[in-house]
Design an enzyme around this catalytic site. Structure first.
Site, PDB file in Angstrom:
ATOM      1  N   ASN A 117       0.817  -1.214   0.000  1.00 41.98           N
ATOM      2  CA  ASN A 117       0.000   0.000   0.000  1.00 41.98           C
ATOM      3  C   ASN A 117       0.855   1.270   0.000  1.00 41.98           C
ATOM      4  OD1 ASN A 117      -1.988  -1.875   0.156  1.00 41.98           O
ATOM      5  ND2 ASN A 117      -2.622  -1.399   2.260  1.00 41.98           N
ATOM      6  N   HIS A 163     -17.745  36.578 -30.263  1.00 37.78           N
ATOM      7  CA  HIS A 163     -18.888  35.851 -30.834  1.00 37.78           C
ATOM      8  C   HIS A 163     -18.596  35.362 -32.256  1.00 37.78           C
ATOM      9  CE1 HIS A 163     -21.033  37.896 -27.521  1.00 37.78           C
ATOM     10  NE2 HIS A 163     -20.396  38.966 -27.945  1.00 37.78           N
ATOM     11  N   SER A 290      -8.387  13.145 -48.678  1.00 38.53           N
ATOM     12  CA  SER A 290      -9.645  12.411 -48.618  1.00 38.53           C
ATOM     13  C   SER A 290      -9.590  11.284 -49.628  1.00 38.53           C
ATOM     14  CB  SER A 290     -10.798  13.368 -48.944  1.00 38.53           C
ATOM     15  OG  SER A 290     -11.896  12.638 -49.450  1.00 38.53           O
ATOM     16  N   LYS A 296      -8.929  17.735 -51.243  1.00 40.62           N
ATOM     17  CA  LYS A 296      -8.928  17.991 -49.802  1.00 40.62           C
ATOM     18  C   LYS A 296      -7.572  17.856 -49.132  1.00 40.62           C
ATOM     19  CE  LYS A 296     -12.543  17.360 -47.445  1.00 40.62           C
ATOM     20  NZ  LYS A 296     -13.399  18.192 -46.631  1.00 40.62           N
ATOM     21  N   ASN A 298      -6.986  17.774 -45.096  1.00 47.67           N
ATOM     22  CA  ASN A 298      -7.724  17.891 -43.839  1.00 47.67           C
ATOM     23  C   ASN A 298      -6.791  18.093 -42.646  1.00 47.67           C
ATOM     24  OD1 ASN A 298     -10.135  17.478 -45.202  1.00 47.67           O
ATOM     25  ND2 ASN A 298      -9.927  15.252 -45.035  1.00 47.67           N
ATOM     26  N   GLU A 303      -7.598  18.359 -35.314  1.00 48.07           N
ATOM     27  CA  GLU A 303      -8.893  17.730 -35.016  1.00 48.07           C
ATOM     28  C   GLU A 303      -8.746  16.616 -33.984  1.00 48.07           C
ATOM     29  OE1 GLU A 303     -11.503  18.280 -39.076  1.00 48.07           O
ATOM     30  OE2 GLU A 303     -10.006  16.728 -39.046  1.00 48.07           O
ATOM     31  N   TYR A 330      -6.389   2.222   2.398  1.00 57.59           N
ATOM     32  CA  TYR A 330      -6.217   1.718   1.033  1.00 57.59           C
ATOM     33  C   TYR A 330      -7.363   0.793   0.656  1.00 57.59           C
ATOM     34  CZ  TYR A 330      -4.569  -0.808  -3.016  1.00 57.59           C
ATOM     35  OH  TYR A 330      -4.492  -1.365  -4.266  1.00 57.59           O
ATOM     36  N   GLN A 335      -6.119   0.634  -7.532  1.00 54.60           N
ATOM     37  CA  GLN A 335      -5.353   0.053  -8.645  1.00 54.60           C
ATOM     38  C   GLN A 335      -5.815   0.650  -9.977  1.00 54.60           C
ATOM     39  OE1 GLN A 335      -3.963  -4.075  -8.424  1.00 54.60           O
ATOM     40  NE2 GLN A 335      -5.328  -4.485 -10.139  1.00 54.60           N
TER      41      GLN A 335
HETATM   42  N1  ARG Z   1      -1.441  -3.434  -7.416  1.00 55.74           N
HETATM   43  C1  ARG Z   1      -1.886  -2.724  -6.271  1.00 55.74           C
HETATM   44  C2  ARG Z   1      -2.310  -1.297  -6.656  1.00 55.74           C
HETATM   45  O1  ARG Z   1      -2.037  -0.900  -7.732  1.00 55.74           O
HETATM   46  C3  ARG Z   1      -0.806  -2.642  -5.257  1.00 55.74           C
HETATM   47  C4  ARG Z   1      -1.295  -2.489  -3.867  1.00 55.74           C
HETATM   48  C5  ARG Z   1      -2.015  -3.704  -3.452  1.00 55.74           C
HETATM   49  N2  ARG Z   1      -2.305  -3.696  -2.044  1.00 55.74           N
HETATM   50  C6  ARG Z   1      -3.164  -4.546  -1.539  1.00 55.74           C
HETATM   51  N3  ARG Z   1      -3.373  -4.469  -0.261  1.00 55.74           N
HETATM   52  N4  ARG Z   1      -3.795  -5.452  -2.272  1.00 55.74           N
HETATM   53  O2  ARG Z   1      -2.940  -0.584  -5.924  1.00 55.74           O
END
Ligand code: ARG
Length: 470
Positions: A117, A163, A290, A296, A298, A303, A330, A335
């Site tokens: 984490n 405008h 085109s 053309k 483009n 774009e 967390y 992820q």
């Molecule tokens: N792959 C996880 C992420 O991107 C890493 C952290 C995972 N932590 C956990 N407690 N499962 O967040």
């Protein structure tokens, strides 16, 4: 692979009675995209291990083994020899498992006082910090390209619009420098986001901190997570540290604004390129033909940039929505922060590169711009201002000029094409010097307020930007 990390059902603990299905494995794994973080993952691990050693929590031999193993892994990844395994879920577990395979128990000691984490939060911050530095360089290149084109076009006059109606004549350089202002603000925003990105979560462990005597400031300094005074920047609350993705959202917001500015510029380039305007040409290599209409050319690049703006703004929405329902600390939701972030960086970097090159090579049709400014009574305000200087209240002058414009437009001529006697019919104070006032050049020259379009002011701005951008 003998590591216990190999099979998650057996690896986490004896708690799990059955293995993950292949579908769930694929659903939960991130290694296919987060392997992109490998270099910062190793950098973070080395900084952590170095600190563990300095704190007496890791032997010199283990620290040496970890360094040796990581050097090998770096080489393997760089040369394409590394085998990424979906079974190992993410970049962190892949690298750690390989390290353990290479150096044994030292590899297993690396995770002391750490969790994925705080590890992943650190990786994403380190990666983004580096990308912000690259993007700021590209943003400076784009500004330099605009300033360079501006410098060659100070005396080129085009109609300014409000405008999308002809309003008042402006210098083409002045118009381009408006975008330089936007990109300069974008750079300030990115610098500000960088400050809050460059802070260290590591040492927060899973969520509550850790029982080991870690030196978090040491790790921060090793990773360059310091402020402008060299002061270590460490996230101060472990729960917040592992779950905060504000920096990613802020970055996506800053990136969205850059793209919005690019998109506005794109819209102008597209309009300016159309046959009805004919103000500029962009080099053929930025356009396509085109398949059916042979005539053309483009403006695909502008774009697409306008279109990709929607994609980047979408990533901002994705990231901000990702966070809104999450309790501390967390959650696996996080992820999902990576793909939008990666795509935002890639889209922005490519767009900035291509725009710097495309703008540096535009061809300006000054005659077409001037002719367009000549139509539409762009200097009508100048006549009103002229009358004010002769003593008329502005509202009366405004009304008088409206009559003059009406008379000229009925005859299909410009104000300057009305004879002096006829102009004097609208107000007796009008004299021969009015024709200079009504000219495009006269109109520009008269707008000398700070920030105005007078060439003398525009040249000052160009000098300021050149000084700033180096
Ligand atoms: N792959 C996880 C992420 O991107 C890493 C952290 C995972 N932590 C956990 N407690 N499962 O967040």
């Amino acid at each position: 692979m003998t590591s216990q990390l190999h099979n998650k059902s057996a690896g986490w603990s004896a708690l799990f009675a059955e293995p993950m299905s292949d579908l769930v494995k694929r659903y939960t794994a991130s290694v296919n995209f987060d392997q992109r973080l490998w270099r910062v993952d190793i950098q973070g691990s080395l900084a952590h291990a170095e600190m563990l050693h300095a704190q007496g929590l890791l032997s010199a031999a283990d620290w040496a083994s970890i360094q040796r193993g990581m050097a090998q892994i770096t080489q393997d990844i760089e040369s394409g020899q590394f085998t990424w395994q979906l079974d190992l879920e993410d970049v962190h577990l892949n690298i750690e498992a390989r390290l353990t395979a290479l150096v044994g128990d030292a590899g297993k000691r690396l995770h002391t006082g750490r969790s994925r984490n705080d590890q992943v939060a650190t990786d994403v911050r380190l990666w983004l910090r580096n990308e912000i530095d690259t993007l700021r360089g590209l943003l400076a290149d784009l500004q330099r390209a605009l300033v360079q084109v501006a410098e060659q076009n100070v005396d080129v006059i085009l109609p300014g619009f409000t405008h999308l109606q002809v309003a008042q004549p402006v210098s083409f350089a002045h118009h381009l420098l408006a975008y330089v202002e936007m990109f300069a603000r974008d750079d300030e925003r990115l610098a500000d986001v960088r400050r809050r990105t460059n802070r260290l979560p590591l040492g927060s462990a899973a969520l509550a901190g850790t029982t080991y005597a870690l030196d978090r400031e040491r790790v921060a300094r090793t990773l360059g997570m310091v402020d402008e005074h060299g002061q270590a920047q460490v996230c101060q609350n472990s729960l917040d540290a592992v779950s905060d993705r504000d920096f990613a959202i802020e970055f996506a917001a800053a990136a969205s604004l850059v793209m919005v500015h690019i998109s506005r510029l794109s819209e102008e380039l597209i309009v300016w390129m159309s046959q009805n305007f004919g103000f500029i040409k962009i080099a053929d290599r930025f356009t396509t033909g085109s398949s059916i209409m042979p005539q053309k050319k483009n403006p695909d690049v502008p774009e697409l940039a306008r279109g990709k703006t929607g994609r980047v703004v979408g990533h901002l929405m994705g990231l901000i929505t990702l966070m809104k329902g999450q309790p501390l600390a967390y959650n696996k939701d996080n992820q999902e922060d990576k793909e939008p972030l990666f795509d935002t960086v890639d889209t922005l970097a490519d767009t900035l590169r291509i725009f710097a090159e495309m703008l540096a090579g535009i061809t300006v049709n000054a005659d077409a711009m001037r002719a367009a400014a000549q139509r539409g009574y762009a200097t009508a305000t100048d006549l009103a201002d002229y009358l004010v200087k002769k003593g008329l209240p502005f509202r009366d002058a405004h009304e008088t000029v409206a009559h003059a414009v009406k008379a000229a437009s009925v005859r299909g001529v410009d104000l300057t094409e009305l004879p002096l006697a006829e102009l004097q019919g609208f107000h007796a104070s009008i004299e021969a010097d009015v024709f200079e006032v009504l000219s495009l050049q006269g109109s520009l020259n008269a707008r000398q307020t700070l920030g105005g379009t007078a060439p003398v002011r525009v040249r000052e701005q160009i000098a300021r930007h050149k000084g700033r951008l180096g």
